[in-house]
Design a protein around this motif. Sequence first.
Motif, PDB file in Angstrom:
ATOM      1  N   HIS A 134       0.835  -1.197   0.000  1.00 37.08           N
ATOM      2  CA  HIS A 134       0.000   0.000   0.000  1.00 37.08           C
ATOM      3  C   HIS A 134       0.872   1.250   0.000  1.00 37.08           C
ATOM      4  O   HIS A 134       2.087   1.171   0.167  1.00 37.08           O
ATOM      5  CB  HIS A 134      -0.937   0.013   1.221  1.00 37.08           C
ATOM      6  N   HIS A 165       4.728   0.157   0.084  1.00 36.07           N
ATOM      7  CA  HIS A 165       5.388  -0.716   1.057  1.00 36.07           C
ATOM      8  C   HIS A 165       4.473  -1.836   1.525  1.00 36.07           C
ATOM      9  O   HIS A 165       3.259  -1.682   1.587  1.00 36.07           O
ATOM     10  CB  HIS A 165       5.907   0.088   2.253  1.00 36.07           C
ATOM     11  N   HIS A 170       0.459   5.790   0.938  1.00 33.38           N
ATOM     12  CA  HIS A 170      -0.362   6.854   1.501  1.00 33.38           C
ATOM     13  C   HIS A 170      -0.250   8.092   0.620  1.00 33.38           C
ATOM     14  O   HIS A 170       0.778   8.317  -0.023  1.00 33.38           O
ATOM     15  CB  HIS A 170       0.076   7.166   2.931  1.00 33.38           C
ATOM     16  N   GLU A 220       5.407   8.548   7.284  1.00 34.87           N
ATOM     17  CA  GLU A 220       5.455   7.733   8.492  1.00 34.87           C
ATOM     18  C   GLU A 220       6.855   7.191   8.720  1.00 34.87           C
ATOM     19  O   GLU A 220       7.493   6.712   7.801  1.00 34.87           O
ATOM     20  CB  GLU A 220       4.415   6.591   8.436  1.00 34.87           C
TER      21      GLU A 220
HETATM   22 FE   LIG Z   1       1.846   2.445   5.654  1.00 37.36          FE
END
Ligand SMILES: [Fe+2]
Length: 229
Positions: free
Chosen positions: A104, A173, A106, A111
Motif C-alpha cells: 500500500h 510498502h 499513503h 510515516e
Molecule cells: Fe503504511
Amino acid sequence: MKRSQVNEILREGDAFIRSFGFLLPPFAYWTPDDMVARRPEISGILSARMGWDITDYGQGDFDNLGLFLFTVRNGRQSDLKHGGGMCYAEKIMISRHDQISPMHKHIVKAEDIINRGGATLALEMFESDAEGNIDRSTDVLVATDGVQRRLKAGEVLLLAPGESVTLIPGNWHKFWGEGGDVLIGEVSTVNDDLTDNIFEDPIGRFSDIEEDEEPIHLLVSDYDKWLTE
Ligand SMILES: [Fe+2]
C-alpha cells in the motif's frame, strides 16, 4: 473475524507490548460500558479514532494477512490544513512472524516505521510511477534513521530492533515480521485510516466482526456502532 478471536489477539498483543516495557494509555483498558458511560468526555478519542485496531484486511486469514495496531495519539486534520498545531500521530503495532501487511501507499501521511523490539522487521518497497502506480524498475530512495539509502525496486529492507525507516507519500510498502514477531512503532503525520490507505489489491482496511462473545475492549471500527450519540 469472530469477536472471540479479536479478544484473544488483543490479550496476546497487550502482553507482547508490555514485555518490552511499553505501556498503553488508560483508555486502552476501558470496557465498552466504560466508554459508553464516559461518552460525553471522550469525543477527542472517538473523532481521532484512537485505540485498538485489529485487522485482517477483511480477508479472514489474520495469521497470514493481518496487523495489530493501537493508535496512541492522533492530531487534527484541520490543523494540518492550516499548516500548524497537532499534525502528528503515533501508533504501536505488532507484525507476527511472516504475517503480511499488504502492499500500500499513503497520499497524505509520511510515516517513520520503527522496529521497537523482537524479531527483524522486513519491508518490501517500490516508488510510484507518474500515474501513482507501482514502479517496478526505478530505484527506491529512503532514509533509515537519517541515512539516505538506495534500494532496488522491490528490494526488501531489513530493520533490526532500534532501526527505523522514513516513508514519504507515494512510497509503496508491504511489511512483515522476519524470523519472529516484531513490535513496531509508527510516528507519522496526522492519520486518516478511512481515506489514506491505497492498496495494490482491492482489499479492506478493517475487519468484519462476527459477534460470538462480548468484546473486552472496543476497536476503533466499533465506535460508530457502539457509541453513537
Ligand atoms: Fe503504511
